[in-house]
Design a protein around this motif. Sequence first.
Motif, PDB file in Angstrom:
ATOM      1  N   PHE A  24     118.043  79.776   1.967  1.00  0.00           N
ATOM      2  CA  PHE A  24     117.557  79.275   3.255  1.00  0.00           C
ATOM      3  C   PHE A  24     118.677  78.769   4.162  1.00  0.00           C
ATOM      4  O   PHE A  24     118.760  79.163   5.332  1.00  0.00           O
ATOM      5  N   LYS A  25     119.523  77.881   3.701  1.00  0.00           N
ATOM      6  CA  LYS A  25     120.562  77.286   4.559  1.00  0.00           C
ATOM      7  C   LYS A  25     121.494  78.340   5.141  1.00  0.00           C
ATOM      8  O   LYS A  25     121.800  78.321   6.342  1.00  0.00           O
ATOM      9  N   ALA A  26     121.949  79.265   4.312  1.00  0.00           N
ATOM     10  CA  ALA A  26     122.864  80.295   4.791  1.00  0.00           C
ATOM     11  C   ALA A  26     122.173  81.217   5.796  1.00  0.00           C
ATOM     12  O   ALA A  26     122.767  81.584   6.829  1.00  0.00           O
ATOM     13  N   LEU A  27     120.919  81.579   5.519  1.00  0.00           N
ATOM     14  CA  LEU A  27     120.174  82.423   6.446  1.00  0.00           C
ATOM     15  C   LEU A  27     119.903  81.696   7.759  1.00  0.00           C
ATOM     16  O   LEU A  27     119.967  82.297   8.845  1.00  0.00           O
ATOM     17  N   HIS A  28     119.621  80.418   7.664  1.00  0.00           N
ATOM     18  CA  HIS A  28     119.395  79.609   8.868  1.00  0.00           C
ATOM     19  C   HIS A  28     120.665  79.582   9.713  1.00  0.00           C
ATOM     20  O   HIS A  28     120.609  79.752  10.938  1.00  0.00           O
ATOM     21  N   ALA A  29     121.801  79.366   9.094  1.00  0.00           N
ATOM     22  CA  ALA A  29     123.075  79.334   9.814  1.00  0.00           C
ATOM     23  C   ALA A  29     123.337  80.693  10.472  1.00  0.00           C
ATOM     24  O   ALA A  29     123.794  80.764  11.623  1.00  0.00           O
ATOM     25  N   ALA A  31     121.051  82.980  11.369  1.00  0.00           N
ATOM     26  CA  ALA A  31     120.103  83.149  12.481  1.00  0.00           C
ATOM     27  C   ALA A  31     120.532  82.308  13.678  1.00  0.00           C
ATOM     28  O   ALA A  31     120.411  82.751  14.830  1.00  0.00           O
ATOM     29  N   TYR A  32     121.068  81.138  13.416  1.00  0.00           N
ATOM     30  CA  TYR A  32     121.522  80.277  14.509  1.00  0.00           C
ATOM     31  C   TYR A  32     122.677  80.924  15.274  1.00  0.00           C
ATOM     32  O   TYR A  32     122.752  80.815  16.502  1.00  0.00           O
ATOM     33  N   THR A  33     123.590  81.607  14.566  1.00  0.00           N
ATOM     34  CA  THR A  33     124.698  82.267  15.261  1.00  0.00           C
ATOM     35  C   THR A  33     124.190  83.365  16.193  1.00  0.00           C
ATOM     36  O   THR A  33     124.790  83.643  17.217  1.00  0.00           O
ATOM     37  N   VAL A  34     123.064  83.989  15.841  1.00  0.00           N
ATOM     38  CA  VAL A  34     122.498  85.045  16.677  1.00  0.00           C
ATOM     39  C   VAL A  34     121.685  84.443  17.831  1.00  0.00           C
ATOM     40  O   VAL A  34     121.788  84.880  18.980  1.00  0.00           O
ATOM     41  N   LEU A  35     120.902  83.400  17.530  1.00  0.00           N
ATOM     42  CA  LEU A  35     119.930  82.876  18.500  1.00  0.00           C
ATOM     43  C   LEU A  35     120.423  81.693  19.326  1.00  0.00           C
ATOM     44  O   LEU A  35     119.919  81.447  20.418  1.00  0.00           O
ATOM     45  N   ARG A  36     121.306  80.903  18.763  1.00  0.00           N
ATOM     46  CA  ARG A  36     121.761  79.650  19.404  1.00  0.00           C
ATOM     47  C   ARG A  36     120.603  78.707  19.690  1.00  0.00           C
ATOM     48  O   ARG A  36     120.539  78.046  20.715  1.00  0.00           O
ATOM     49  N   ASP A  37     119.655  78.702  18.761  1.00  0.00           N
ATOM     50  CA  ASP A  37     118.481  77.832  18.882  1.00  0.00           C
ATOM     51  C   ASP A  37     118.101  77.382  17.470  1.00  0.00           C
ATOM     52  O   ASP A  37     117.657  78.191  16.645  1.00  0.00           O
ATOM     53  N   PHE A  49     110.755  84.946   5.043  1.00  0.00           N
ATOM     54  CA  PHE A  49     110.276  84.606   3.697  1.00  0.00           C
ATOM     55  C   PHE A  49     108.759  84.759   3.592  1.00  0.00           C
ATOM     56  O   PHE A  49     108.242  85.190   2.553  1.00  0.00           O
ATOM     57  N   LEU A  50     108.050  84.438   4.647  1.00  0.00           N
ATOM     58  CA  LEU A  50     106.596  84.612   4.636  1.00  0.00           C
ATOM     59  C   LEU A  50     106.232  86.086   4.470  1.00  0.00           C
ATOM     60  O   LEU A  50     105.365  86.435   3.661  1.00  0.00           O
ATOM     61  N   ARG A  66     119.805  89.392  -1.360  1.00  0.00           N
ATOM     62  CA  ARG A  66     120.623  88.730  -0.331  1.00  0.00           C
ATOM     63  C   ARG A  66     120.806  89.663   0.870  1.00  0.00           C
ATOM     64  O   ARG A  66     120.603  89.262   2.023  1.00  0.00           O
ATOM     65  N   ALA A  67     121.192  90.903   0.638  1.00  0.00           N
ATOM     66  CA  ALA A  67     121.401  91.871   1.719  1.00  0.00           C
ATOM     67  C   ALA A  67     120.096  92.118   2.475  1.00  0.00           C
ATOM     68  O   ALA A  67     120.068  92.189   3.709  1.00  0.00           O
ATOM     69  N   TYR A  68     119.003  92.243   1.740  1.00  0.00           N
ATOM     70  CA  TYR A  68     117.692  92.456   2.352  1.00  0.00           C
ATOM     71  C   TYR A  68     117.331  91.284   3.269  1.00  0.00           C
ATOM     72  O   TYR A  68     116.877  91.485   4.395  1.00  0.00           O
ATOM     73  N   LEU A  69     117.543  90.066   2.780  1.00  0.00           N
ATOM     74  CA  LEU A  69     117.191  88.880   3.570  1.00  0.00           C
ATOM     75  C   LEU A  69     118.040  88.798   4.844  1.00  0.00           C
ATOM     76  O   LEU A  69     117.513  88.510   5.924  1.00  0.00           O
ATOM     77  N   TYR A  70     119.343  89.030   4.735  1.00  0.00           N
ATOM     78  CA  TYR A  70     120.203  88.982   5.918  1.00  0.00           C
ATOM     79  C   TYR A  70     119.807  90.053   6.932  1.00  0.00           C
ATOM     80  O   TYR A  70     119.745  89.773   8.136  1.00  0.00           O
ATOM     81  N   LYS A  71     119.522  91.233   6.457  1.00  0.00           N
ATOM     82  CA  LYS A  71     119.111  92.313   7.362  1.00  0.00           C
ATOM     83  C   LYS A  71     117.779  91.958   8.032  1.00  0.00           C
ATOM     84  O   LYS A  71     117.597  92.175   9.232  1.00  0.00           O
ATOM     85  N   SER A  72     116.869  91.399   7.263  1.00  0.00           N
ATOM     86  CA  SER A  72     115.565  91.007   7.816  1.00  0.00           C
ATOM     87  C   SER A  72     115.713  89.915   8.860  1.00  0.00           C
ATOM     88  O   SER A  72     115.079  89.963   9.923  1.00  0.00           O
ATOM     89  N   VAL A  73     116.547  88.919   8.577  1.00  0.00           N
ATOM     90  CA  VAL A  73     116.774  87.830   9.539  1.00  0.00           C
ATOM     91  C   VAL A  73     117.402  88.395  10.810  1.00  0.00           C
ATOM     92  O   VAL A  73     117.017  88.021  11.927  1.00  0.00           O
ATOM     93  N   TYR A  74     118.344  89.307  10.653  1.00  0.00           N
ATOM     94  CA  TYR A  74     118.998  89.921  11.805  1.00  0.00           C
ATOM     95  C   TYR A  74     117.973  90.647  12.680  1.00  0.00           C
ATOM     96  O   TYR A  74     117.930  90.452  13.896  1.00  0.00           O
ATOM     97  N   HIS A  75     117.136  91.467  12.058  1.00  0.00           N
ATOM     98  CA  HIS A  75     116.145  92.227  12.827  1.00  0.00           C
ATOM     99  C   HIS A  75     115.083  91.320  13.457  1.00  0.00           C
ATOM    100  O   HIS A  75     114.683  91.540  14.611  1.00  0.00           O
TER     101      HIS A  75
END
Length: 184
Positions: A24-29, A31-37, A49-50, A66-75
Amino acid sequence: MAKSETVVYPGPDTAFEEAFKHHFKALHAYAYTVLRDELMAEEIVQTVFLKLWENRERMAIHTSLRAYLYKSVYHESLNYLKHKKVQRKYMAEAMAEQQQRQADEVVADSELRRHLHAALLRLPEKCRTVFQLSRFEELRYHEIAERLGISVKTVEAHMGKALKLLRLRLADFLPLLIILLPNL
């Protein structure tokens, strides 16, 4: 003879919970770099995750989790940004339309006032005076009669004549006049 060990794997609930806590923390960080929110980054990760949880039984991940989660967060982040872009475009168009309507109303109002003024000047003097006292000063017929020293019936006659002449001269503006000057 070697003793065999039975390995007990955690159930899907426990595995999911551990994956959530671990990533969660790494994915949140990320997503924040992409969204700035901050809040939206959290929402995006939770959404990923839902979806993972809801589709856990029919999903086959062909890469690492890990790769799946990062790709999903990116999309998910890109989809959110696209959605926000569409919203901003729609809001800009809506505001431009509203400004145009307001400008059109100002022009129409100005034109209406000009025509109303011209039509009032063409009324006989007594009719114009009675009309102005009634509509612009909001006096009642008996108050107008007292002020002008005439009967209420004469006030009614002047108002009737004024309204009839104004209706004829301002026929093109009747819808606006009905809003601005009721009982015209």
